[in-house]
Design a protein around this motif. Structure first.
Motif, mmCIF file in Angstrom:
data_model
loop_
_atom_site.group_PDB
_atom_site.id
_atom_site.type_symbol
_atom_site.label_atom_id
_atom_site.label_comp_id
_atom_site.label_asym_id
_atom_site.label_seq_id
_atom_site.Cartn_x
_atom_site.Cartn_y
_atom_site.Cartn_z
ATOM 1 N N ALA A 97 0.892 -1.361 -0.091
ATOM 2 C CA ALA A 97 -0.035 -0.211 0.085
ATOM 3 C C ALA A 97 0.788 1.297 -0.125
ATOM 4 C CB ALA A 97 -0.974 -0.119 1.144
ATOM 5 N N THR A 98 0.240 2.297 -0.779
ATOM 6 C CA THR A 98 1.144 3.572 -0.591
ATOM 7 C C THR A 98 0.798 4.381 0.721
ATOM 8 O OG1 THR A 98 -0.968 4.757 -1.601
ATOM 9 C CG2 THR A 98 0.695 3.805 -2.941
ATOM 10 N N SER A 99 1.438 5.308 1.080
ATOM 11 C CA SER A 99 1.198 6.173 2.213
ATOM 12 C C SER A 99 -0.256 6.594 2.353
ATOM 13 C CB SER A 99 2.222 7.067 2.589
ATOM 14 O OG SER A 99 3.457 6.646 2.681
ATOM 15 N N ARG A 100 -0.735 7.089 1.209
ATOM 16 C CA ARG A 100 -1.834 7.776 1.047
ATOM 17 C C ARG A 100 -3.019 6.532 1.265
ATOM 18 N NH1 ARG A 100 -2.724 10.977 -4.311
ATOM 19 N NH2 ARG A 100 -1.530 12.414 -2.893
ATOM 20 N N ASP A 101 -2.769 5.396 0.823
ATOM 21 C CA ASP A 101 -3.936 4.235 1.071
ATOM 22 C C ASP A 101 -3.642 4.211 2.539
ATOM 23 O OD1 ASP A 101 -4.304 4.169 -1.630
ATOM 24 O OD2 ASP A 101 -2.951 2.528 -1.855
ATOM 25 N N LEU A 102 -2.494 3.946 3.112
ATOM 26 C CA LEU A 102 -2.538 3.815 4.675
ATOM 27 C C LEU A 102 -3.072 4.599 5.381
ATOM 28 C CD1 LEU A 102 1.256 2.259 5.061
ATOM 29 C CD2 LEU A 102 -0.867 1.054 5.296
ATOM 30 N N ALA A 103 -3.143 6.270 4.919
ATOM 31 C CA ALA A 103 -3.801 7.010 5.759
ATOM 32 C C ALA A 103 -5.063 6.979 5.606
ATOM 33 C CB ALA A 103 -3.112 8.737 5.211
ATOM 34 N N ALA A 104 -5.632 6.812 4.505
ATOM 35 C CA ALA A 104 -7.178 6.772 4.223
ATOM 36 C C ALA A 104 -7.679 5.458 5.123
ATOM 37 C CB ALA A 104 -7.530 6.561 2.637
ATOM 38 N N GLU A 105 -7.043 4.620 5.299
ATOM 39 C CA GLU A 105 -7.322 3.246 5.753
ATOM 40 C C GLU A 105 -7.379 3.691 7.598
ATOM 41 O OE1 GLU A 105 -8.896 -0.725 6.332
ATOM 42 O OE2 GLU A 105 -8.776 0.646 4.706
ATOM 43 N N LEU A 106 -6.521 4.340 8.072
ATOM 44 C CA LEU A 106 -6.212 4.629 9.227
ATOM 45 C C LEU A 106 -7.496 5.826 9.683
ATOM 46 C CD1 LEU A 106 -4.417 4.039 11.504
ATOM 47 C CD2 LEU A 106 -3.114 6.211 10.945
ATOM 48 N N ASP A 107 -7.793 6.550 8.932
ATOM 49 C CA ASP A 107 -8.766 7.443 9.168
ATOM 50 C C ASP A 107 -10.096 6.873 9.108
ATOM 51 O OD1 ASP A 107 -7.193 9.647 9.390
ATOM 52 O OD2 ASP A 107 -7.272 10.409 7.414
ATOM 53 N N ARG A 108 -10.437 5.766 7.993
ATOM 54 C CA ARG A 108 -11.611 5.049 7.926
ATOM 55 C C ARG A 108 -11.904 4.283 9.189
ATOM 56 N NH1 ARG A 108 -13.720 0.819 6.977
ATOM 57 N NH2 ARG A 108 -11.887 -0.678 6.674
ATOM 58 N N CYS A 109 -10.777 3.758 9.783
ATOM 59 C CA CYS A 109 -11.028 2.738 11.214
ATOM 60 C C CYS A 109 -10.956 3.717 12.228
ATOM 61 C CB CYS A 109 -9.866 1.689 11.034
ATOM 62 S SG CYS A 109 -9.990 0.504 9.770
ATOM 63 N N LEU A 110 -10.110 4.543 12.305
ATOM 64 C CA LEU A 110 -10.048 5.471 13.472
ATOM 65 C C LEU A 110 -11.385 6.192 14.107
ATOM 66 C CD1 LEU A 110 -8.049 5.778 15.973
ATOM 67 C CD2 LEU A 110 -7.140 7.702 14.546
ATOM 68 N N VAL A 111 -11.866 7.059 13.078
ATOM 69 C CA VAL A 111 -12.777 7.905 13.299
ATOM 70 C C VAL A 111 -14.009 7.263 13.652
ATOM 71 C CG1 VAL A 111 -14.149 9.795 12.529
ATOM 72 C CG2 VAL A 111 -11.905 9.819 12.022
ATOM 73 N N PRO A 112 -14.639 6.313 13.136
ATOM 74 C CA PRO A 112 -15.939 5.685 13.643
ATOM 75 C C PRO A 112 -15.654 5.040 15.100
ATOM 76 C CG PRO A 112 -15.441 5.083 11.635
ATOM 77 C CD PRO A 112 -14.236 5.707 11.763
#
Length: 118
Positions: A97-112
């Motif tokens: 994964a790219t850093s952008r993909d990791l960031a998007a996944e981190l935000d998607r999991c963390l916020v909810p």
């Protein structure tokens, strides 16, 4: 890089967070978030730990994934509630994964997950 006060290093804290924390995951990572009771002191900084297993790849790949995740969490640690413990477990897909993909996944999991606990 995360500051030393934001690092989760104790095996007991890792175990507690994974067993009792709220879980959220996706194809690249699984997050476990444990928020302490309101009775405890709120001046304690949130702490973050990382688990990158050998299934992710060789040592060079695992270390690169950990560095990327640490960098991304440094920007997001201020979002965590005071005294909370977070364990980020990287899955094999995170190696490619790219850093952008990791960031998007981190935000998607963390916020909810945070919204459910607060």
């Amino acid at each position: 890089m995360l500051s030393a006060s934001n690092r989760l290093t104790s095996a007991e804290d890792f175990r507690h967070t994974v067993r009792r924390g709220r879980r959220a995951g996706g194809p690249l990572m699984v997050l476990h978030l444990a928020v302490p009771n309101v009775d405890k002191a709120t001046s304690v900084q949130p702490r973050v730990g990382f688990v990158v297993a050998k299934s992710v790849g060789p040592a060079v790949t695992r270390n690169r994934v950990k560095r990327r995740l640490r960098h991304l969490m440094r920007e997001r640690v201020s979002m965590l509630p005071s005294g909370s413990l977070l364990v980020v477990r990287a899955l094999p897909g995170s190696a490619a994964a790219t850093s952008r993909d990791l960031a998007a996944e981190l935000d998607r999991c963390l916020v909810p997950t945070m919204k459910e606990l607060i």
